[in-house]
Design a protein around this motif. Sequence first.
Motif, PDB file in Angstrom:
ATOM      1  N   ASP A 285     -37.482  24.494   8.794  1.00  0.00           N
ATOM      2  CA  ASP A 285     -37.550  25.626   7.861  1.00  0.00           C
ATOM      3  C   ASP A 285     -38.438  25.224   6.697  1.00  0.00           C
ATOM      4  O   ASP A 285     -38.015  24.509   5.794  1.00  0.00           O
ATOM      5  N   THR A 286     -39.689  25.680   6.741  1.00  0.00           N
ATOM      6  CA  THR A 286     -40.629  25.304   5.685  1.00  0.00           C
ATOM      7  C   THR A 286     -40.306  26.105   4.434  1.00  0.00           C
ATOM      8  O   THR A 286     -39.873  27.245   4.525  1.00  0.00           O
ATOM      9  N   TRP A 287     -40.499  25.506   3.282  1.00  0.00           N
ATOM     10  CA  TRP A 287     -40.309  26.293   2.055  1.00  0.00           C
ATOM     11  C   TRP A 287     -41.509  26.175   1.139  1.00  0.00           C
ATOM     12  O   TRP A 287     -42.039  25.109   0.887  1.00  0.00           O
ATOM     13  N   ILE A 288     -41.965  27.347   0.732  1.00  0.00           N
ATOM     14  CA  ILE A 288     -43.089  27.479  -0.193  1.00  0.00           C
ATOM     15  C   ILE A 288     -42.541  28.248  -1.383  1.00  0.00           C
ATOM     16  O   ILE A 288     -41.865  29.257  -1.214  1.00  0.00           O
ATOM     17  N   PHE A 289     -42.770  27.753  -2.595  1.00  0.00           N
ATOM     18  CA  PHE A 289     -42.272  28.495  -3.757  1.00  0.00           C
ATOM     19  C   PHE A 289     -43.427  29.234  -4.428  1.00  0.00           C
ATOM     20  O   PHE A 289     -44.604  28.926  -4.198  1.00  0.00           O
ATOM     21  N   GLU A 290     -43.081  30.227  -5.243  1.00  0.00           N
ATOM     22  CA  GLU A 290     -44.130  30.988  -5.917  1.00  0.00           C
ATOM     23  C   GLU A 290     -44.751  30.121  -7.009  1.00  0.00           C
ATOM     24  O   GLU A 290     -44.099  29.730  -7.967  1.00  0.00           O
ATOM     25  N   GLY A 291     -45.991  29.813  -6.826  1.00  0.00           N
ATOM     26  CA  GLY A 291     -46.735  28.933  -7.719  1.00  0.00           C
ATOM     27  C   GLY A 291     -48.066  28.704  -7.052  1.00  0.00           C
ATOM     28  O   GLY A 291     -48.347  29.275  -5.998  1.00  0.00           O
ATOM     29  N   THR A 292     -48.892  27.846  -7.629  1.00  0.00           N
ATOM     30  CA  THR A 292     -50.205  27.620  -7.025  1.00  0.00           C
ATOM     31  C   THR A 292     -50.073  26.724  -5.789  1.00  0.00           C
ATOM     32  O   THR A 292     -49.048  26.054  -5.610  1.00  0.00           O
ATOM     33  N   LEU A 293     -51.139  26.712  -4.993  1.00  0.00           N
ATOM     34  CA  LEU A 293     -51.167  25.824  -3.828  1.00  0.00           C
ATOM     35  C   LEU A 293     -51.057  24.372  -4.316  1.00  0.00           C
ATOM     36  O   LEU A 293     -50.343  23.562  -3.728  1.00  0.00           O
ATOM     37  N   ARG A 294     -51.745  24.064  -5.428  1.00  0.00           N
ATOM     38  CA  ARG A 294     -51.685  22.712  -6.006  1.00  0.00           C
ATOM     39  C   ARG A 294     -50.233  22.328  -6.295  1.00  0.00           C
ATOM     40  O   ARG A 294     -49.768  21.261  -5.906  1.00  0.00           O
ATOM     41  N   GLU A 295     -49.490  23.223  -6.979  1.00  0.00           N
ATOM     42  CA  GLU A 295     -48.093  22.929  -7.335  1.00  0.00           C
ATOM     43  C   GLU A 295     -47.234  22.744  -6.085  1.00  0.00           C
ATOM     44  O   GLU A 295     -46.342  21.897  -6.040  1.00  0.00           O
ATOM     45  N   ASN A 296     -47.529  23.539  -5.057  1.00  0.00           N
ATOM     46  CA  ASN A 296     -46.755  23.439  -3.819  1.00  0.00           C
ATOM     47  C   ASN A 296     -46.980  22.112  -3.099  1.00  0.00           C
ATOM     48  O   ASN A 296     -46.063  21.574  -2.489  1.00  0.00           O
TER      49      ASN A 296
END
Length: 219
Positions: free
Chosen positions: A62-73
């Motif tokens: 289960d991948t998780w991506i948070f709302e923020g820039t690609l750099r921050e992720n």
Amino acid sequence: AKVTAGQTVAIVGPTGAGKTTIVNLLMRFYETDGGEILIDNVPIRNLTRENVRDQFCMVLQDTWIFEGTLRENIVYSKKGVTDAQLDEVCRAVGLAHYVKSLPQGYDTVLDEQTSLSSGQRQLVTIARAMIESAPLLILDEATSSVDTKTELLVQKAMAQLTEGKTSFVIAHRLSTIKHADLILVLKDGDIIERGNHQQLLAQNGFYAELYNSQFEQVS
């Protein structure tokens, strides 16, 4: 089970056998009822939970991506990461082309409007683990939600990630872990067999049964 530095250890077994429990014990999400887990001969109960978890990076199903820039992720909590390091990991995992297509590159905000395929999400989490660069790695290698071409890309990226690390791979398709140094076969919460792929097939036991039944389904 004894694992030496740099080995790839596959954890296999049917649903409910205890694969996730092993991971939870390694990372001290649970405490052990008996026995001991040691890292470099130090019992993990003598370390802080933070210290134990700092030794691991994880790539889960289960991948998780948070709302923020690609750099921050990708950078997440790592300090002092340069664009050159980001370029290097994105090239290694096959994300370089995607980064070039983004309007602000690494500083593009990943939100509802930025479409990330399930394969790209997985590659971002692999890039995150590469940047983290902890010595121990936990890998849930399920790529059932992606197409064959993306799966090959993800597997190639995972191979790059595991280089030089001690890796624990929760294996779903046994064909992907033939080259593991050690395979732990779980059933009903116990390790019932251990060895490499050839040794376990030669034993003609539970692993051989699992492997052959998967192989028959494919053919």
